[in-house]
Design an enzyme around this catalytic site. Structure first.
Site, PDB file in Angstrom:
ATOM      1  N   SER A 124       0.830  -1.205   0.000  1.00 53.10           N
ATOM      2  CA  SER A 124       0.000   0.000   0.000  1.00 53.10           C
ATOM      3  C   SER A 124       0.862   1.251   0.000  1.00 53.10           C
ATOM      4  O   SER A 124       1.950   1.255   0.574  1.00 53.10           O
ATOM      5  CB  SER A 124      -0.881  -0.008   1.259  1.00 53.10           C
ATOM      6  OG  SER A 124      -1.479   1.257   1.468  1.00 53.10           O
ATOM      7  N   TYR A 148      -1.491  -0.535  10.759  1.00 52.89           N
ATOM      8  CA  TYR A 148      -1.841  -1.226   9.506  1.00 52.89           C
ATOM      9  C   TYR A 148      -0.707  -1.063   8.496  1.00 52.89           C
ATOM     10  O   TYR A 148      -0.214  -2.024   7.919  1.00 52.89           O
ATOM     11  CB  TYR A 148      -3.146  -0.669   8.923  1.00 52.89           C
ATOM     12  CG  TYR A 148      -3.274  -0.924   7.450  1.00 52.89           C
ATOM     13  CD1 TYR A 148      -3.045   0.091   6.529  1.00 52.89           C
ATOM     14  CD2 TYR A 148      -3.563  -2.200   6.971  1.00 52.89           C
ATOM     15  CE1 TYR A 148      -3.119  -0.151   5.174  1.00 52.89           C
ATOM     16  CE2 TYR A 148      -3.633  -2.446   5.626  1.00 52.89           C
ATOM     17  CZ  TYR A 148      -3.408  -1.410   4.722  1.00 52.89           C
ATOM     18  OH  TYR A 148      -3.465  -1.664   3.377  1.00 52.89           O
ATOM     19  N   LYS A 152       2.198  -3.739   6.591  1.00 51.54           N
ATOM     20  CA  LYS A 152       2.519  -3.829   5.159  1.00 51.54           C
ATOM     21  C   LYS A 152       4.034  -3.644   4.958  1.00 51.54           C
ATOM     22  O   LYS A 152       4.678  -4.378   4.202  1.00 51.54           O
ATOM     23  CB  LYS A 152       1.762  -2.758   4.366  1.00 51.54           C
ATOM     24  CG  LYS A 152       0.258  -2.982   4.270  1.00 51.54           C
ATOM     25  CD  LYS A 152      -0.080  -4.240   3.498  1.00 51.54           C
ATOM     26  CE  LYS A 152      -1.574  -4.391   3.262  1.00 51.54           C
ATOM     27  NZ  LYS A 152      -1.930  -5.612   2.530  1.00 51.54           N
TER      28      LYS A 152
HETATM   29  C1  WQD Z   1      -9.607   9.752   0.859  1.00 51.79           C
HETATM   30  C2  WQD Z   1      -9.918  11.210   1.124  1.00 51.79           C
HETATM   31  C3  WQD Z   1     -10.366  11.683   3.427  1.00 51.79           C
HETATM   32  C4  WQD Z   1     -14.112   9.477   3.786  1.00 51.79           C
HETATM   33  C5  WQD Z   1      -6.931   4.816   2.857  1.00 51.79           C
HETATM   34  C6  WQD Z   1      -5.871   4.064   3.579  1.00 51.79           C
HETATM   35  C7  WQD Z   1      -4.897   3.474   2.602  1.00 51.79           C
HETATM   36  C8  WQD Z   1      -5.616   2.672   1.531  1.00 51.79           C
HETATM   37  C9  WQD Z   1      -6.698   3.504   0.869  1.00 51.79           C
HETATM   38  C10 WQD Z   1      -5.470   0.350   2.112  1.00 51.79           C
HETATM   39  C11 WQD Z   1      -9.246  11.708   2.408  1.00 51.79           C
HETATM   40  C12 WQD Z   1     -11.598  11.953   2.563  1.00 51.79           C
HETATM   41  C13 WQD Z   1     -12.937  10.014   3.291  1.00 51.79           C
HETATM   42  C14 WQD Z   1     -15.192  10.343   4.137  1.00 51.79           C
HETATM   43  C15 WQD Z   1     -13.872  12.218   3.448  1.00 51.79           C
HETATM   44  N1  WQD Z   1      -6.184   1.499   2.083  1.00 51.79           N
HETATM   45  N2  WQD Z   1     -12.833  11.370   3.126  1.00 51.79           N
HETATM   46  N3  WQD Z   1     -15.020  11.681   3.946  1.00 51.79           N
HETATM   47  O1  WQD Z   1      -7.266   7.785   3.629  1.00 51.79           O
HETATM   48  O2  WQD Z   1      -6.381   8.224   1.281  1.00 51.79           O
HETATM   49  O3  WQD Z   1      -6.355   5.903   2.191  1.00 51.79           O
HETATM   50  O4  WQD Z   1      -7.579   3.978   1.921  1.00 51.79           O
HETATM   51  O5  WQD Z   1      -4.377   0.122   1.680  1.00 51.79           O
HETATM   52  O6  WQD Z   1      -4.033   2.632   3.307  1.00 51.79           O
HETATM   53  O7  WQD Z   1      -5.172   4.988   4.390  1.00 51.79           O
HETATM   54  O8  WQD Z   1      -8.514   6.957   1.588  1.00 51.79           O
HETATM   55  O9  WQD Z   1     -10.889   6.987   0.952  1.00 51.79           O
HETATM   56  O10 WQD Z   1     -10.278   6.989   3.435  1.00 51.79           O
HETATM   57  O11 WQD Z   1      -9.887   9.036   2.074  1.00 51.79           O
HETATM   58  O12 WQD Z   1     -13.752  13.427   3.292  1.00 51.79           O
HETATM   59  O13 WQD Z   1     -16.292   9.905   4.592  1.00 51.79           O
HETATM   60  O14 WQD Z   1     -11.323  11.331   1.322  1.00 51.79           O
HETATM   61  O15 WQD Z   1     -10.207  12.704   4.404  1.00 51.79           O
HETATM   62  O16 WQD Z   1      -8.864  13.048   2.193  1.00 51.79           O
HETATM   63  P1  WQD Z   1      -7.093   7.333   2.229  1.00 51.79           P
HETATM   64  P2  WQD Z   1      -9.972   7.437   2.045  1.00 51.79           P
END
Ligand code: WQD
Length: 337
Positions: A124, A148, A152
C-alpha cells in the site's frame, strides 16, 4: 498456471480472480470471510464461466493452509488477505500484527515447504508515511505512521529478506494508491462491512439512500479547492496490474517494487462532483473538521510500472464513479439481499 489468491472473495481480490480467469489461469481462493462473502466468487463465475476453487481458511491456521497446498499443484500466489482499516489498527494493533504478520509467515512457510516461490504481495502507498515528497517513487525511504501500514512495511521487509537469502524466490511488491470503482457489469464490487471508512463507498451509500450525507473531512488544506488530493485507481486497472506483475516475475527471480497508481491527484470535491455526474443529481455533503492522520496530498510516480510492466491506468475518475454507481445502484445493500 494455477494461482492461489488469498483474500480472493474481497473487493480487489475478486476483481483479480476475474482477470486471472479471463487470462486462462486456474484459480484457488483462500479466505476467512471476515470482511467479505463467497457470493462475490459466484458473481465472478457468472462472467468468467468458471468457479474458483474456494477454501474457507484463515491464514493464522498453518495446518489448514498446508491442507490447501498439499497435492494442489499451485504455481504462484497473489496475497491480499489481511485486515486493512487504518483507524481500527490504531485501536487494536495486536489484532493487526497477529492477523497480518502471522498469516503471512504461515503462508510463506507452507509455500517454501511445497517449493512454491512466486508471490505477488498487496502492499500500500501508506508505507510511504508522511515525510516523502510527492509523487512517491519506489526507491524512497518508507516509514508508515500507523499499525496497519507498518504491517505492510514489515511484510515487505520479510519478503525482501527472503528474496535476498534465496534467489529462487520471485517476488513482486505492489503499492496501491486509492482503489475505487467496480467491474463495468455492475454485478460485483466493494461491499464494506459497517460504516465505510473510504470516500467513494461512503459517497455511493449516500447516493443510494443508506447514509444521510457525506462529511468532507477538512476544507482548509493547502490544495486548489481546500480538500485533500489522492491518486484514485480503477479496481479493474488494479487487477490487471497484478497480472502484469505476475507475468513479469514468472521468469525473473528477485524482489521488485511497483507503484500502482494513475500518477495524478484528484480532490475530495472533484470526486464527489464526478459521482454526482454519474448519479445525475446532487449528493448532500457537509465540510467538517479534518480527520486525524490524513495527509493533504499524495499521488504515485507511475513510471516504473509502465517501463517494466507495460502497465498503466486506463480509466478516468468519471469512469470509476460510473462503474461504482452501477454496482451500488444494482445492489443497494451490497451482496445482502
Ligand atoms: C480519501 C480522502 C479523506 C471518507 C486509505 C488508507 C490506505 C488505503 C486507501 C489500504 C481523504 C476523505 C474520506 C469520508 C472524506 N487502504 N474522506 N469523507 O485515507 O487516502 O487511504 O484507503 O491500503 O491505506 O489509508 O482513503 O478513501 O479513506 O480518504 O472526506 O467519509 O477522502 O479525508 O482526504 P485514504 P480514504
Amino acid at each position: 498456471m494455477r494461482i492461489l489468491v488469498t483474500g480472493g472473495t474481497g473487493y480487489i481480490g475478486s476483481h483479480t480472480v476475474l482477470s486471472l480467469q479471463e487470462a486462462g489461469h486456474d484459480v484457488v481462493v483462500i479466505d476467512n470471510l471476515v470482511n467479505s462473502g463467497e457470493e462475490s466468487l459466484w458473481r465472478v463465475a457468472e462472467l468468467s464461466g468458471r468457479i474458483a476453487e474456494f477454501h474457507y481458511v484463515d491464514l493464522v491456521d498453518e495446518a489448514a493452509v498446508e491442507n490447501v497446498f498439499a497435492g494442489n499443484g499451485i504455481d504462484s500466489v497473489i496475497h491480499f488477505a489481511g485486515l486493512k482499516a487504518v483507524g481500527e489498527s490504531v485501536q487494536e494493533p495486536l489484532k493487526y500484527y497477529h492477523n497480518n504478520l502471522v498469516g503471512t509467515l504461515n503462508l510463506l512457510r507452507v509455500m517454501e515447504r511445497h517449493g512454491v516461490r512466486s508471490i505477488v504481495f498487496s502492499s500500500s502507498a501508506t508505507v510511504y508515511g508522511e515525510h516523502n515528497p510527492i509523487p512517491y517513487v519506489e526507491k524512497m525511504e518508507i516509514g508508515a505512521n500507523n499499525p496497519y501500514g507498518r504491517t505492510k512495511e514489515q511484510i515487505e521487509d520479510i519478503l525482501s529478506d527472503l528474496g535476498a537469502a534465496d534467489t529462487r524466490w520471485h517476488i513482486a511488491l505492489l503499492r496501491y494508491f486509492n482503489p475505487v470503482g467496480a467491474h463495468p457489469s455492475g454485478s460485483f464490487g466493494e461491499d464494506p462491512q459497517g460504516i465505510p471508512n473510504n470516500l467513494v463507498p461512503f459517497i455511493a451509500q449516500v447516493a443510494v439512500g443508506r447514509r444521510e450525507k457525506l462529511m468532507v473531512y477538512g476544507g482548509d488544506y493547502d490544495t486548489p479547492d481546500g480538500t485533500c488530493l489522492r491518486d484514485y485507481i480503477h479496481v479493474v486497472d488494479l487487477a490487471e496490474g497484478h497480472l502484469a506483475a505476475l507475468n513479469h516475475i514468472a521468469d525473473r527471480s528477485g524482489v521488485y517494487r511497483w507503484n500502482l497508481g494513475s500518477g495524478k491527484g484528484s480532490s475530495v470535491l472533484e470526486v464527489l462532483h464526478s459521482f454526482e455526474k454519474a448519479v445525475g443529481r446532487p449528493i448532500p455533503y457537509e465540510i467538517t473538521g479534518r480527520r486525524a492522520g490524513d495527509l493533504p496530498a499524495f499521488w504515485a510516480d507511475a513510471t516504473s510500472a509502465l517501463a517494466d510492466l507495460s502497465w498503466s491506468t486506463t480509466k478516468t475518475v468519471d469512469q470509476m464513479c460510473e462503474d461504482h454507481w452501477r454496482w451500488q445502484k444494482n445492489n443497494p445493500n451490497g451482496y445482502k439481499i
